[in-house]
Each structure stands twice: as C-alpha cells, then as structure tokens.
Design a protein around this motif. Structure first.
Motif, PDB file in Angstrom:
ATOM      1  N   TRP A  97      33.768  51.496  26.408  1.00  0.00           N
ATOM      2  CA  TRP A  97      33.236  51.465  27.766  1.00  0.00           C
ATOM      3  C   TRP A  97      34.369  51.206  28.746  1.00  0.00           C
ATOM      4  O   TRP A  97      35.407  50.655  28.379  1.00  0.00           O
ATOM      5  CB  TRP A  97      32.170  50.390  27.905  1.00  0.00           C
ATOM      6  CG  TRP A  97      30.940  50.654  27.067  1.00  0.00           C
ATOM      7  CD1 TRP A  97      30.703  50.203  25.814  1.00  0.00           C
ATOM      8  CD2 TRP A  97      29.823  51.449  27.439  1.00  0.00           C
ATOM      9  NE1 TRP A  97      29.492  50.646  25.351  1.00  0.00           N
ATOM     10  CE2 TRP A  97      28.919  51.427  26.347  1.00  0.00           C
ATOM     11  CE3 TRP A  97      29.479  52.186  28.583  1.00  0.00           C
ATOM     12  CZ2 TRP A  97      27.708  52.097  26.359  1.00  0.00           C
ATOM     13  CZ3 TRP A  97      28.265  52.844  28.600  1.00  0.00           C
ATOM     14  CH2 TRP A  97      27.400  52.817  27.505  1.00  0.00           C
ATOM     15  N   PRO A  98      34.195  51.645  29.971  1.00  0.00           N
ATOM     16  CA  PRO A  98      35.240  51.382  30.965  1.00  0.00           C
ATOM     17  C   PRO A  98      35.452  49.882  31.150  1.00  0.00           C
ATOM     18  O   PRO A  98      34.588  49.064  30.800  1.00  0.00           O
ATOM     19  CB  PRO A  98      34.691  52.030  32.240  1.00  0.00           C
ATOM     20  CG  PRO A  98      33.672  53.009  31.780  1.00  0.00           C
ATOM     21  CD  PRO A  98      33.088  52.439  30.531  1.00  0.00           C
ATOM     22  N   PRO A  99      36.604  49.476  31.707  1.00  0.00           N
ATOM     23  CA  PRO A  99      36.857  48.044  31.944  1.00  0.00           C
ATOM     24  C   PRO A  99      35.775  47.434  32.842  1.00  0.00           C
ATOM     25  O   PRO A  99      35.270  48.088  33.761  1.00  0.00           O
ATOM     26  CB  PRO A  99      38.230  48.044  32.621  1.00  0.00           C
ATOM     27  CG  PRO A  99      38.852  49.337  32.231  1.00  0.00           C
ATOM     28  CD  PRO A  99      37.735  50.321  32.097  1.00  0.00           C
ATOM     29  N   VAL A 100      35.446  46.198  32.554  1.00  0.00           N
ATOM     30  CA  VAL A 100      34.411  45.489  33.320  1.00  0.00           C
ATOM     31  C   VAL A 100      35.015  44.928  34.592  1.00  0.00           C
ATOM     32  O   VAL A 100      36.080  44.298  34.575  1.00  0.00           O
ATOM     33  CB  VAL A 100      33.801  44.349  32.474  1.00  0.00           C
ATOM     34  CG1 VAL A 100      32.753  43.593  33.295  1.00  0.00           C
ATOM     35  CG2 VAL A 100      33.175  44.910  31.214  1.00  0.00           C
ATOM     36  N   LYS A 101      34.355  45.226  35.713  1.00  0.00           N
ATOM     37  CA  LYS A 101      34.823  44.701  36.997  1.00  0.00           C
ATOM     38  C   LYS A 101      34.260  43.299  37.225  1.00  0.00           C
ATOM     39  O   LYS A 101      33.337  42.855  36.529  1.00  0.00           O
ATOM     40  CB  LYS A 101      34.393  45.634  38.127  1.00  0.00           C
ATOM     41  CG  LYS A 101      34.995  47.029  38.030  1.00  0.00           C
ATOM     42  CD  LYS A 101      34.538  47.911  39.180  1.00  0.00           C
ATOM     43  CE  LYS A 101      35.138  49.303  39.066  1.00  0.00           C
ATOM     44  NZ  LYS A 101      34.694  50.195  40.168  1.00  0.00           N
ATOM     45  N   LYS A 102      34.821  42.638  38.210  1.00  0.00           N
ATOM     46  CA  LYS A 102      34.366  41.281  38.502  1.00  0.00           C
ATOM     47  C   LYS A 102      32.904  41.284  38.931  1.00  0.00           C
ATOM     48  O   LYS A 102      32.465  42.134  39.691  1.00  0.00           O
ATOM     49  CB  LYS A 102      35.207  40.663  39.616  1.00  0.00           C
ATOM     50  CG  LYS A 102      36.638  40.359  39.205  1.00  0.00           C
ATOM     51  CD  LYS A 102      37.388  39.690  40.338  1.00  0.00           C
ATOM     52  CE  LYS A 102      38.822  39.353  39.930  1.00  0.00           C
ATOM     53  NZ  LYS A 102      39.566  38.682  41.010  1.00  0.00           N
ATOM     54  N   GLY A 103      32.177  40.349  38.389  1.00  0.00           N
ATOM     55  CA  GLY A 103      30.765  40.227  38.720  1.00  0.00           C
ATOM     56  C   GLY A 103      29.850  41.018  37.812  1.00  0.00           C
ATOM     57  O   GLY A 103      28.633  40.858  37.873  1.00  0.00           O
ATOM     58  N   GLN A 104      30.420  41.928  36.929  1.00  0.00           N
ATOM     59  CA  GLN A 104      29.609  42.708  36.021  1.00  0.00           C
ATOM     60  C   GLN A 104      29.446  41.986  34.679  1.00  0.00           C
ATOM     61  O   GLN A 104      30.273  41.156  34.292  1.00  0.00           O
ATOM     62  CB  GLN A 104      30.224  44.100  35.777  1.00  0.00           C
ATOM     63  CG  GLN A 104      30.204  45.001  36.989  1.00  0.00           C
ATOM     64  CD  GLN A 104      30.801  46.372  36.674  1.00  0.00           C
ATOM     65  OE1 GLN A 104      31.490  46.537  35.668  1.00  0.00           O
ATOM     66  NE2 GLN A 104      30.536  47.334  37.550  1.00  0.00           N
TER      67      GLN A 104
END
Length: 457
Positions: free
Chosen positions: A40-47
């Motif tokens: 999966w794509p990198p997780v952004k802040k807050g996800q």
C-alpha cells in the motif's frame, strides 16, 4: 550500477500497488520490471496505518505488522544481490553488461548467455576448428572448406550491419524473430551495391535469393545456440523466404552452346575460360568439382567419368558425351585450364556480352545447362539425379520443378490435341469460330395437371 525499487500505484481504487525495480548502468536505464510484491502507499499523517505499506526513502522497503513483510523485504534484498552478481559475471566473461543485458539474464535462463552476434562469432570459431587441411586427400570430404568459412564471415558482416542500423548490437538470441528476418532481407536488397544493380522486376531474383540464404545462416546460428543450451527454441523455425526469393534457373539452350563452341575468340584467355565452362556444360561439374578434376584419376579405361561431389561427397559415374571428349583431346596431357571461381565468372560475363546474351552467366549455369539438356532429351529424372550427384530425386525435382511441370503440361496437351484432331479438323489460330444457328422455338404440349385422387384439374 544503480538499483531502485519503487511502488507503482494501482489504477483501481482500493487496491494495493506493485513494487517495481529499475536498473541503471552507465547512464542507460533498462525497462522497469515487476517484483510481484504488493504494498500500500505510504501512510500520511492522521491516516490509519496499514499492515503492509511501502516506504520510499531512505530504506525503500515495506513496513507494517503483516506476517510476510519481513519475508518480502528479504526477497527484495536477494534480488538486489542477484542483479549485482549477474553484472559481475557478465563483466568477468567479457559479455555485454549494460542494464538491458542484466535484466535479460535475470528474466531468461538465470545464467549469462551470449548475444546474437557473440553466438554467431562462436559458431564461426567452432566451424574453423573443423576446416579440412590443405594436405587432405581429394577423397576426404570431412569438415568444412575455407570457402565455407569465408562465406560465413561475409554473412556475419551483413548481420552486424543490420543490428547496428537497428541500434541493437546486443540483441538477445530469442529476440531475432521473423520480423527481423524480413527486415534483414530488405536491408540486403537496398544496400548501394545491390540497389544499383537490381531494380523493379530484377529484385527478388539473384540477390533476393542470397538474402534468404543469409537468414538461413542466422537460423543455423540459433540452432547452434540451442545445442549450447543458450536458447530454448529457434524463433526462426517457422520462417520461410517469400516466393520472390526463389533463384531463377539460368542455363544455355543447345543453339547457344553451339554458338559458344564455334565463336572465334581473339583473346586466348577468354577461349580457355569458355572451354572450361563448356566442359561443365557437357558433364554437369560444379566449379569445385572441376577444380579437382584430373583426367588420369577420374576417367577410367571405358571412358567413364567417375568422381565424388565436393559439396556433398555423393559419388556419381557416367560416360562422357562427345563434346566433353573433344575438349579433353584438345588439351591432352596438359589437362583442362583451371581458374578461381570469381575471375572465371567475371570472364564469363565478358563472354556473354560478346555473344549478346542478356542473362547473367556464372559457371554454375553450366551445371544447369547439362541438367536441362538431359531432361530435354527425355533422360529419366532418376538418371539425371544420379549423374548430377544429388543425394535423392527430390533435390533434382526441386531445382528443375518449373521445367518438369511445363514439360508434363506440354505432353498432356499434345496428346489432347491429337485426340481432338482425330475427331474433326481444328480451326486455325485467328480463324473465326463458327456459331451454331439458334434452334427454332417449339411450344411444349399442354398437359393437364393431375391432383391428388386422380382428378384432372
């Protein structure tokens, strides 16, 4: 060498992407290929964090608490080491080690294999080791002749010229397909030396036949690669030369042979070349056979010519025809004149110009002249095949197929014309064809229709 792993996002929403690898060597980048690992794509802040996500910098690896994350990272590490080891092995063996070559090894056989040009070089080297020594006896036909090796090197030069034009000098063995075979034939036909000599209807004859021969040699190289376990299948196994590549059957008619025998040459050298050619017209000897011909060795007490073909090693024997006997008596113990094939063919072109022949004559036309003379004299095909030194009748029928078919049609139609002439006289060509008068109209008699039950309608 630079090895970079990156994540290719899925086009479908809610689906994981696939990790790809890009290899760069010396500023040249190979086509990216898939590793088969999903993330999966990198997780952004807050996800919400995912069980397996991709991290580009600084580690280029997967992270998460999925049970197979560690195993997939180990797979990427092994792939990284494998690519580096392939690069080192190729450099050590002197093989192309650019990015595309490394990826081809990885995708293909898991081991370093030579390119098409390198396989062709090794093919020629292997054949050079089997060349017959100059001291070998005349009956020894094992191995290859120096002329064959020279022919191979000439065809190698044409292949290299084509690959340079395609900017694909390091082409892998399995990528030379039928498309490249046709393009190679077209290159040979459009080379300046050929284009100046052939145009329009002339294309598809002599040089086009040679183009098909060159592709046939490339197919031999690919078969050699299969024997060396560099290739699984021959990509040219189903390729065949177009019909336009058929070689025309060039030969002299009996009246042309008689004109050549009676022509008063002012140049003694041209006269000897003509006699050498005429002897083959009366015996069917190819140039290599004529070059090794010796009267004391190959003519027995009964006046029969008996020897083996240099090309195939097949033996043949036949009584000499009067034209051949006259030439042997003319030169006596000195023997027939001998010349190298190339200067002899140049002289034959000059002779053809003197006699007003429009066809391009080479020494091999003498062999065709002999075969056509025998077939015209109704000599059976089996006998013609035997005296020409062919291994079987199929070879003879392939060379003379058009003439044999035409002769059969002529005989069948002659028999038909005889049968037609026995019934009634035939009109002359150009005479008006009589048209029968139309028959007078006679009305059909009336017959009442009978219905079921026997009643008349």
């Amino acid at each position: 060498m630079s090895i970079r792993f990156w994540l290719r996002h899925s086009k479908k929403e809610g689906q994981p992407g696939v990790v790809y690898c890009t290899l760069t060597c010396g500023g040249q980048e190979a086509t990216p290929f898939s590793t088969g690992i999903q993330a999966w794509p990198p997780v952004k802040k807050g996800q919400t964090p995912t069980p397996r996500s991709w991290q580009n910098a600084p580690t280029s690896c997967l992270y998460g608490d999925a049970p197979d994350v560690e195993a997939d990272n180990a797979t990427l590490g092994a792939l990284y080491n494998r690519l580096r080891s392939i690069k080192i092995d190729l450099e050590r063996q002197g093989l192309p080690s650019d990015a595309a070559a490394v990826v081809e090894v990885l995708r293909g056989f898991g081991k370093a294999v030579p390119t098409l040009l390198q396989a062709a070089e090794q093919f020629i080297t292997a054949r050079e080791k089997q060349v017959r020594p100059a001291t070998a006896p005349a009956w020894d036909k094992s191995g290859f002749s120096p002329a064959t090796i020279k022919k191979y090197k000439c065809r190698f030069g044409l292949l290299r010229e084509y690959l340079k034009k395609q900017q694909h000098v390091h082409m892998p063995l399995h990528k030379f397909t039928a498309k490249h075979a046709d393009a190679l034939c077209e290159l040979i036909l459009t080379r300046p030396a050929v284009a100046g000599k052939l145009s329009g209807a002339a294309r598809g004859k002599g040089e086009a036949h040679y183009a098909g021969k060159v592709v046939g040699w490339v197919s031999q190289v690919l078969d050699f690669a299969i024997n060396q376990e560099w290739l699984a299948v021959n990509p040219l196994s189903a390729w065949s030369a177009p019909h336009s590549f058929e070689k025309p059957l060039v030969y002299l008619l009996p009246e042309q042979v008689a004109k050549l025998e009676a022509y008063p040459f002012a140049n003694a050298y041209l006269q000897r070349c003509a006699d050498s050619f005429l002897f083959s017209c009366w015996t069917g000897l190819a140039w290599a056979d004529l070059d090794s011909f010796d009267t004391a060795t190959h003519i027995d007490a009964a006046g029969w010519l008996e020897m083996q073909r240099t090309k195939t090693g097949a033996g043949f024997a036949m009584p000499l025809l009067p034209g051949a006997v006259r030439l042997l008596n003319k030169y006596g113990a000195a023997g027939l004149p001998r010349y190298e094939n190339a200067p002899l063919n140049r002289s034959l072109k000059e002779i053809g110009s003197l006699l007003g022949w429009e066809m391009d004559i080479t020494h091999h036309a003498a062999r065709r002249t002999f075969g056509m003379f025998l077939l015209n004299e109704d000599v059976p095909l089996a006998t013609v095949s035997a005296v020409l030194g062919h291994r079987n009748e199929r070879t003879t029928s392939r060379y003379y197929a058009r003439f044999i078919e035409r002769r059969k049609v002529a005989r069948d139609f002659t028999a038909l014309q005889v049968r037609l002439a026995a019934g009634q006289p035939q009109p002359a060509v150009g005479a008006p064809v009589p048209v029968a008068a139309p028959a007078k109209f006679a009305p059909r008699p009336f017959r009442p229709a009978v219905q079921k039950g026997g009643q008349v309608a």
